[in-house]
Design a protein around this motif. Structure first.
Motif, PDB file in Angstrom:
ATOM      1  N   ASP A 182       0.927  16.327  -1.866  1.00 50.26           N
ATOM      2  CA  ASP A 182       0.681  15.995  -0.870  1.00 50.26           C
ATOM      3  C   ASP A 182      -1.550  16.088  -0.785  1.00 50.26           C
ATOM      4  O   ASP A 182      -2.623  15.928  -0.108  1.00 50.26           O
ATOM      5  CB  ASP A 182       0.453  16.599   0.340  1.00 50.26           C
ATOM      6  CG  ASP A 182       0.236  18.275   0.334  1.00 50.26           C
ATOM      7  OD1 ASP A 182      -0.283  18.413  -0.675  1.00 50.26           O
ATOM      8  OD2 ASP A 182       0.247  19.136   1.197  1.00 50.26           O
ATOM      9  N   GLY A 183      -1.926  15.213  -2.471  1.00 52.62           N
ATOM     10  CA  GLY A 183      -3.154  15.430  -2.772  1.00 52.62           C
ATOM     11  C   GLY A 183      -3.817  16.921  -2.686  1.00 52.62           C
ATOM     12  O   GLY A 183      -5.231  16.803  -3.088  1.00 52.62           O
ATOM     13  N   LEU A 217       1.038  12.042  -2.456  1.00 50.67           N
ATOM     14  CA  LEU A 217      -0.007  11.598  -3.776  1.00 50.67           C
ATOM     15  C   LEU A 217      -0.160  13.238  -4.354  1.00 50.67           C
ATOM     16  O   LEU A 217      -0.143  14.169  -4.141  1.00 50.67           O
ATOM     17  CB  LEU A 217      -1.385  11.921  -2.776  1.00 50.67           C
ATOM     18  CG  LEU A 217      -2.610  11.105  -2.502  1.00 50.67           C
ATOM     19  CD1 LEU A 217      -3.433  11.234  -1.063  1.00 50.67           C
ATOM     20  CD2 LEU A 217      -2.876   9.518  -2.597  1.00 50.67           C
ATOM     21  N   TYR A 263      -1.397   7.805  -7.043  1.00 50.21           N
ATOM     22  CA  TYR A 263      -1.376   7.227  -5.680  1.00 50.21           C
ATOM     23  C   TYR A 263       0.070   6.479  -5.767  1.00 50.21           C
ATOM     24  O   TYR A 263       0.631   5.749  -5.687  1.00 50.21           O
ATOM     25  CB  TYR A 263      -2.365   6.421  -5.001  1.00 50.21           C
ATOM     26  CG  TYR A 263      -2.119   6.079  -3.814  1.00 50.21           C
ATOM     27  CD1 TYR A 263      -0.928   6.156  -2.367  1.00 50.21           C
ATOM     28  CD2 TYR A 263      -2.039   4.597  -2.952  1.00 50.21           C
ATOM     29  CE1 TYR A 263      -1.036   6.132  -1.283  1.00 50.21           C
ATOM     30  CE2 TYR A 263      -2.270   4.146  -2.383  1.00 50.21           C
ATOM     31  CZ  TYR A 263      -1.404   4.528  -0.924  1.00 50.21           C
ATOM     32  OH  TYR A 263      -1.318   4.002   0.033  1.00 50.21           O
ATOM     33  N   LYS A 317       3.112   4.658  -3.693  1.00 50.40           N
ATOM     34  CA  LYS A 317       3.519   3.903  -2.370  1.00 50.40           C
ATOM     35  C   LYS A 317       4.484   3.577  -2.268  1.00 50.40           C
ATOM     36  O   LYS A 317       5.761   4.587  -3.536  1.00 50.40           O
ATOM     37  CB  LYS A 317       2.156   2.936  -2.478  1.00 50.40           C
ATOM     38  CG  LYS A 317       0.889   2.999  -2.800  1.00 50.40           C
ATOM     39  CD  LYS A 317       0.436   1.766  -2.544  1.00 50.40           C
ATOM     40  CE  LYS A 317      -0.205   1.581  -4.488  1.00 50.40           C
ATOM     41  NZ  LYS A 317      -0.928   0.573  -4.240  1.00 50.40           N
ATOM     42  N   GLU A 344      -0.856   3.996  -8.117  1.00 48.42           N
ATOM     43  CA  GLU A 344      -2.583   3.596  -8.516  1.00 48.42           C
ATOM     44  C   GLU A 344      -3.167   5.200  -8.617  1.00 48.42           C
ATOM     45  O   GLU A 344      -3.144   6.263  -8.271  1.00 48.42           O
ATOM     46  CB  GLU A 344      -2.922   3.266  -7.575  1.00 48.42           C
ATOM     47  CG  GLU A 344      -3.937   2.370  -7.718  1.00 48.42           C
ATOM     48  CD  GLU A 344      -4.850   1.927  -6.216  1.00 48.42           C
ATOM     49  OE1 GLU A 344      -5.870   1.571  -6.695  1.00 48.42           O
ATOM     50  OE2 GLU A 344      -3.806   0.945  -5.698  1.00 48.42           O
ATOM     51  N   ASN A 345      -3.599   4.835  -9.255  1.00 53.26           N
ATOM     52  CA  ASN A 345      -4.869   5.693  -9.779  1.00 53.26           C
ATOM     53  C   ASN A 345      -5.591   6.162  -8.989  1.00 53.26           C
ATOM     54  O   ASN A 345      -6.494   4.833  -9.012  1.00 53.26           O
ATOM     55  CB  ASN A 345      -5.415   5.439 -11.619  1.00 53.26           C
ATOM     56  CG  ASN A 345      -6.375   6.486 -12.268  1.00 53.26           C
ATOM     57  OD1 ASN A 345      -6.828   7.857 -11.428  1.00 53.26           O
ATOM     58  ND2 ASN A 345      -7.057   6.118 -12.995  1.00 53.26           N
ATOM     59  N   VAL A 346      -5.670   7.180  -8.424  1.00 50.50           N
ATOM     60  CA  VAL A 346      -6.927   6.954  -7.865  1.00 50.50           C
ATOM     61  C   VAL A 346      -7.766   8.888  -7.226  1.00 50.50           C
ATOM     62  O   VAL A 346      -7.896   9.614  -8.242  1.00 50.50           O
ATOM     63  CB  VAL A 346      -6.797   7.017  -6.263  1.00 50.50           C
ATOM     64  CG1 VAL A 346      -5.777   5.606  -5.991  1.00 50.50           C
ATOM     65  CG2 VAL A 346      -5.070   8.585  -6.002  1.00 50.50           C
TER      66      VAL A 346
END
Lengths: 440, 367
Positions: free
Chosen positions: A355-356, A389, A427, A429, A435-437
């Protein structure tokens, strides 16, 4: 602009790939996986209920089940299966002026365990791959020693040997990410690292053969290639765990890794592991050569620069899933896998967040946990199909914790190029595309 | 693509027309001098290998992009496939404007503006092509350092009946001779240790630089294409995109001498004399405004008196003191930050991942 998000390939290819008939490249699979909408992709890839007639992969006799394969004389030096053709080192053309002084990257997302196959170890050289004839290769020791010496390769192979597993990371690994997420794939963001087992002689043994004078506090290591690569190494490190290696993963060093001889400087930046090693000079002060002044110094926001930043800090990255390795199987069991390492020693623990960075779970380190080597970690989850994330955070045996990218930026600014060991975020989806974020 | 087609047709036609009418006869001897501009990247003659560019033996009649073992750009390979074969005419056109003649090819060379230079260098290259004069002017294949390496050991200490050396613990290897050490030990330190005797002026350096360095680094060290920038960048170290050069960043002048002597010109290392390196170093000081007099002479005598402006701005590694390392706390496991994570930046926004079809340039560097 689009790369992994390019919408070019159509669904049929995906179906073919999963039925095992065609052999589209990984890239095709990737583009396809990304191109199609969530529903279609999942339908194509999830275990499908067997049709009445059954799975043709089972009901039909396959060629390899009927016809004879190649004999033992067909592949005297074996290569991977044709279905693994896409597993190769890749470079980023815009980074440097010329491929002769450039870099390529290890496909971390295609590998598992902790050992990197020789042909996939990333390359960085400054004047191309030197093609050195081992019969003409010499190692010289000069400077502040009792007896300056010259060794042939044969001489070196008569010293007592050791075998050690070490990671090698370029100090500029992840260097393109200082200003923010830029490259989509852990091969590009983290692929300047590899880990092999080295066979060679302790540097200490060789130095003792020449007899280091008490005033000898530094060592200059120099290569035989057309850049005559040179770096200053403090004597303490030289006498501690450095090695002069001639084998990697059991076979001779690859030319691009310094055949026939390279220096091994465990846990320290890759540039110091001088390839095609031909000379060691003992001195009383460092040399401040180009690779330790113009390069491999870390410019901070205040315009001042750190020098001699040798140790590679504690670091980790999730290799799967990652942008080049999306989730193609839908919800349910998902293996989150990654690598962790520290130039200070072993990795004690790796935590993973989905979760980031709000909540963390400790991952399972599997396989050997060796000093200054890659560590493999896993977190096995039951994915509910919602967005993730993903982050990983490593902690080494000395208690150093991998920082966030923002903590690093706060301390150093964005112009350091080197030593970016910040926490990476992927990330994932709902359709499995990654994706790289960066996150708050 | 249509450009290629036109070119290809011209090239094919040229093959049919007798060569003499294609261009004025060049002078091979003069061409050898012109070739110095190419030497950084190309070898020709016996034993010539691919360097930054392909070797140029048998270039006449070679299909563009076809030297074995050389990794050409896609554009050069395509040009070959479209029918470009190297002959006097196509070479002349290519060498005049390399970037225009084959769009997207990787030769980062501005071109030869003078028609005579083009004709001369082509005449010179012809002497290394099949069926023409033999390669009398062949370059030696090995550089000086390689030759030094090939010198065989004066004494074979490994023979059972040879006297065993007494050094060390295992008595392996043999003593290095003074000549051997002199051949390899060329390193220089900031205190001047290792500097050879010699001298050179800014003006002399300018000449050498124009001939041996400017093709890549630019006449004023500004860096052509993506080759390194060697001058300027003063007061940019705190800027968003710092320009790190000898004048703006490097702490010691000894590094310039040491590096140029060991590694430059790229692809032809160890080819400059000690005096040449003094001269080029003096010129680099001039380009970086460290000296302003064109008659300034740099020598083994005055070398250590020169200090580069940024010397004082380097300090020892102190990463351990950064807050995130110093605390060494148990890291937080639950509810570590308030609220759900927000995405603040995405790679897709400036996607420069290779194979995206675009050869766009991203930020940052790996040096």
């Amino acid at each position: 602009m689009s790369s992994l998000s390019g919408r070019k390939k159509s669904i049929p290819q995906l179906a073919e790939r999963t039925s095992g008939v065609a052999n589209p490249s990984r890239r095709q699979l990737l583009t396809t996986g990304l191109a199609v909408g969530a529903g279609a992709a999942m339908a194509g890839l999830q275990a499908r209920p067997a049709a009445a007639a059954g799975d043709p992969a089972i009901t039909e006799v396959q060629d390899w089940n009927r016809y004879l394969g190649d004999g033992v004389d067909a592949r005297p030096y074996g290569t991977p299966s044709q279905y693994e053709e896409h597993v190769v080192r890749r470079n980023v053309a815009w980074l440097t002026a010329d491929p002769v002084s450039s870099v390529n990257f290890t496909p971390l997302h295609e590998l598992d365990g902790i050992i990197t196959p020789n042909g996939l170890c990333f390359e960085r050289h400054h004047a191309g791959i030197a093609d050195v004839d081992p019969a003409k290769h010499r190692l010289m020791i000069d400077g502040l020693v009792d007896t300056p010496l010259v060794f042939t390769m044969e001489d070196l192979k008569r010293f007592p040997r050791e075998n050690k597993v070490y990671f090698l990371e370029c100090a500029a690994n992840s260097g393109m990410e200082w200003r923010g997420a830029q490259l989509n794939g852990c091969q590009f963001t983290h692929g300047m690292v590899h880990c092999v087992v080295y066979t060679g002689v302790k540097l200490r043994t060789i130095l003792e053969e020449a007899g280091v004078k008490t005033s000898g506090k530094w060592l200059l290591a120099e290569g035989a290639d057309a850049s005559a690569m040179s770096r200053s190494i403090p004597m303490e490190k030289a006498l501690d765990d450095c090695m002069v290696a001639f084998k990697m993963n059991g076979e001779a060093l690859r030319p691009e890794q310094g055949y026939p001889l390279r220096l091994v400087v465990p846990g320290w930046e890759g540039n110091m592991w001088v390839k095609w090693l031909r000379r060691l000079e003992v001195g009383d002060k460092p040399w401040h050569h180009r690779e330790e002044t113009s390069k491999y110094t870390d410019l901070l926001a205040n315009g001042k620069a750190r020098r001699f930043t040798w140790v590679m800090d504690v670091k980790s990255v999730i290799t799967n899933p990652s942008p080049q390795a999306p989730v193609t199987h839908g919800r349910g069991p998902l293996v989150i896998s990654g690598l962790a390492w520290s130039g200070n020693g072993t990795v004690k623990r790796v935590d993973v967040s989905i979760d980031g960075g709000r909540n963390w779970k400790t991952a399972r380190i599997d396989g050997p946990s060796l000093d200054k080597a890659l560590h493999r970690f896993y977190l096995d989850i039951d994915w509910d199909g919602s967005e993730l994330l993903l982050q990983s955070r490593a902690m080494d045996e000395h208690g150093y914790v991998q920082p966030t990218k923002n903590e690093l930026r706060l301390a150093r600014g964005e112009n350091s190029i080197y030593h970016n060991n910040g926490i990476q975020t992927w990330y994932v989806k709902a359709d499995g595309v990654v994706e790289n974020v960066e996150v708050s | 693509m249509s450009k290629f087609l036109k070119v290809a047709t011209a090239a094919t036609l040229a093959l049919l027309i007798p060569v003499a009418s294609a261009s004025a006869e060049g002078d091979a001897a003069k061409g050898e001098k012109v070739f110095r501009k190419c030497k950084a990247c190309h070898a020709v003659g016996e034993g010539a290998k691919n360097k930054v560019g392909p070797h140029l033996n048998d270039i006449m009649g070679r299909t563009a992009g076809s030297a074995e073992g050389f990794k050409y750009s896609k554009a050069m390979v395509a040009a070959g496939e479209e029918g470009i074969v190297w002959d006097e005419e196509s070479l002349a056109a290519y060498l005049e404007k390399p970037k225009d003649y084959i769009k997207g090819n990787r030769m980062s060379f501005a071109g030869l503006r003078k028609e005579d230079d083009r004709a001369d260098v082509i005449a010179y290259l012809k002497t290394f092509s099949e069926g023409t004069e033999s390669a009398a002017a062949a370059e030696p294949a090995a550089g000086p350092s390689q030759q030094a390496a090939a010198v065989s050991a004066p004494a074979d200490t490994n023979m059972a009946d040879a006297p065993r050396p007494t050094h060390g613990v295992f008595h392996l290897g043999r003593q290095a001779t003074a000549e051997e050490i002199a051949a390899w030990d060329i390193d220089i330190r900031p205190d001047g240790t290792g500097l050879p005797k010699g001298k050179g002026t800014v003006t002399q350096g300018e000449e050498i630089f124009a001939e041996a360095c400017a093709v890549c680094h630019g006449d004023f060290g500004e860096g052509r294409d993506r080759w390194p920038v060697l001058a300027g960048g003063q007061d940019t170290l705190k800027a968003e995109r710092p320009v790190k050069t000898i004048g703006s960043y490097w702490p010691y002048l000894s590094t310039v001498y040491d590096y140029v002597r060991r590694a430059m010109p790229f692809g032809d290392a160890r080819s400059l004399s000690d005096d040449d390196v003094y001269a080029v170093t003096a010129y680099l000081l001039y380009l970086n405004d460290v000296v302003s007099d064109e008659d300034f002479e740099l020598s083994s005598e005055n070398f250590t008196e020169i200090h580069l402006p940024n010397e004082g701005n380097f300090f020892m590694d102190d990463r351990e003191e950064e807050a995130h390392y110093a605390k060494k706390d148990e890291p937080c496991m639950t509810d570590c930050k308030p609220g759900p994570a927000e995405i603040t930046m995405r790679a897709r926004v400036l996607d420069v991942t290779p194979e995206g079809g675009d050869d766009e340039q991203g930020g940052g560097a790996v040096d």
